[in-house]
Design a protein around this motif. Sequence first.
Motif, PDB file in Angstrom:
ATOM      1  N   HIS A  88       2.284   1.610  -3.498  1.00 48.00           N
ATOM      2  CA  HIS A  88       1.227   1.997  -4.441  1.00 48.00           C
ATOM      3  C   HIS A  88       0.910   3.482  -4.255  1.00 48.00           C
ATOM      4  O   HIS A  88       0.769   4.221  -5.236  1.00 48.00           O
ATOM      5  CB  HIS A  88      -0.041   1.155  -4.236  1.00 48.00           C
TER       6      HIS A  88
ATOM      7  N   ILE B  42       4.742  -8.016  -8.812  1.00 50.62           N
ATOM      8  CA  ILE B  42       4.596  -6.564  -8.695  1.00 50.62           C
ATOM      9  C   ILE B  42       5.147  -5.949  -9.980  1.00 50.62           C
ATOM     10  O   ILE B  42       6.212  -6.355 -10.458  1.00 50.62           O
ATOM     11  CB  ILE B  42       5.391  -6.023  -7.485  1.00 50.62           C
ATOM     12  N   VAL B  43       4.441  -4.967 -10.518  1.00 52.02           N
ATOM     13  CA  VAL B  43       4.954  -4.160 -11.620  1.00 52.02           C
ATOM     14  C   VAL B  43       5.251  -2.783 -11.039  1.00 52.02           C
ATOM     15  O   VAL B  43       4.371  -2.150 -10.448  1.00 52.02           O
ATOM     16  CB  VAL B  43       3.942  -4.052 -12.783  1.00 52.02           C
TER      17      VAL B  43
ATOM     18  N   GLU C 222       0.827  -1.216   0.000  1.00 52.60           N
ATOM     19  CA  GLU C 222       0.000   0.000   0.000  1.00 52.60           C
ATOM     20  C   GLU C 222       0.857   1.260   0.000  1.00 52.60           C
ATOM     21  O   GLU C 222       0.551   2.236  -0.694  1.00 52.60           O
ATOM     22  CB  GLU C 222      -0.959  -0.007   1.183  1.00 52.60           C
TER      23      GLU C 222
ATOM     24  N   PHE D 186       4.624   1.328  -7.260  1.00 51.59           N
ATOM     25  CA  PHE D 186       3.970   0.074  -7.638  1.00 51.59           C
ATOM     26  C   PHE D 186       2.717   0.397  -8.433  1.00 51.59           C
ATOM     27  O   PHE D 186       1.831   1.105  -7.955  1.00 51.59           O
ATOM     28  CB  PHE D 186       3.607  -0.763  -6.413  1.00 51.59           C
ATOM     29  N   LEU D 187       2.644  -0.127  -9.636  1.00 50.16           N
ATOM     30  CA  LEU D 187       1.482   0.082 -10.491  1.00 50.16           C
ATOM     31  C   LEU D 187       0.476  -1.049 -10.340  1.00 50.16           C
ATOM     32  O   LEU D 187      -0.726  -0.814 -10.398  1.00 50.16           O
ATOM     33  CB  LEU D 187       1.911   0.171 -11.955  1.00 50.16           C
ATOM     34  N   VAL D 188       0.970  -2.262 -10.188  1.00 47.13           N
ATOM     35  CA  VAL D 188       0.136  -3.458 -10.086  1.00 47.13           C
ATOM     36  C   VAL D 188       0.809  -4.404  -9.108  1.00 47.13           C
ATOM     37  O   VAL D 188       2.032  -4.546  -9.114  1.00 47.13           O
ATOM     38  CB  VAL D 188       0.012  -4.171 -11.456  1.00 47.13           C
ATOM     39  N   SER D 189       0.004  -5.058  -8.277  1.00 47.51           N
ATOM     40  CA  SER D 189       0.529  -6.134  -7.433  1.00 47.51           C
ATOM     41  C   SER D 189      -0.578  -7.141  -7.218  1.00 47.51           C
ATOM     42  O   SER D 189      -1.762  -6.793  -7.247  1.00 47.51           O
ATOM     43  CB  SER D 189       1.046  -5.596  -6.088  1.00 47.51           C
ATOM     44  N   GLY D 190      -0.191  -8.382  -7.035  1.00 51.32           N
ATOM     45  CA  GLY D 190      -1.194  -9.404  -6.791  1.00 51.32           C
ATOM     46  C   GLY D 190      -0.564 -10.773  -6.614  1.00 51.32           C
ATOM     47  O   GLY D 190       0.636 -10.958  -6.845  1.00 51.32           O
TER      48      GLY D 190
ATOM     49  N   THR E 150      -0.028 -14.762  -7.411  1.00 47.85           N
ATOM     50  CA  THR E 150      -0.006 -15.624  -8.580  1.00 47.85           C
ATOM     51  C   THR E 150      -1.161 -16.614  -8.471  1.00 47.85           C
ATOM     52  O   THR E 150      -1.782 -16.753  -7.416  1.00 47.85           O
ATOM     53  CB  THR E 150       1.319 -16.396  -8.670  1.00 47.85           C
TER      54      THR E 150
ATOM     55  N   CYS F  17       7.377   1.126 -11.503  1.00 48.03           N
ATOM     56  CA  CYS F  17       7.753   2.105 -12.530  1.00 48.03           C
ATOM     57  C   CYS F  17       8.295   3.365 -11.865  1.00 48.03           C
ATOM     58  O   CYS F  17       7.931   3.684 -10.744  1.00 48.03           O
ATOM     59  CB  CYS F  17       6.510   2.446 -13.356  1.00 48.03           C
TER      60      CYS F  17
ATOM     61  N   LEU G  39      -2.000   2.325 -21.751  1.00 50.42           N
ATOM     62  CA  LEU G  39      -1.009   2.370 -20.668  1.00 50.42           C
ATOM     63  C   LEU G  39      -0.033   3.541 -20.798  1.00 50.42           C
ATOM     64  O   LEU G  39       0.676   3.842 -19.846  1.00 50.42           O
ATOM     65  CB  LEU G  39      -0.213   1.065 -20.616  1.00 50.42           C
TER      66      LEU G  39
END
Length: 104
Positions: free
Chosen positions: A31, A51-52, A28, A36-40, A42, A54, A92
């Motif tokens: 983000h 995690i993505v 959090e 952090f743009l995306v996390s989750g 698998t 940028c 994007l």
Amino acid sequence: MLHLLIVSYTGSEEDAAPFVRDHVEYLERHHADGVFLVSGQTVPSSQGGAIVACGVDREAIERISAEDPFVVNGVATHAITTIEPGRVHAALAAPLTAAAASRD
């Protein structure tokens, strides 16, 4: 610059369970700061997560990665792949540009 972090449990999901709350706070925080743009998790979740990120250089993402409570407590590792985007889907382009600009 983009970074793909693959989070892999070093043991079982149950081994990581005591550190989930701190890990979620870590996610959090990064983000909220725009890194952090995306996390989750698998699929299946027993493998870990991804995690993505940028807007920071490789040195910074290595430092951020090392601060993950899962990593600090030895229940997961991060494999980092750094990507210099050559082509980006139009949907994007604006978010990636904004994320990178917010870190400058």
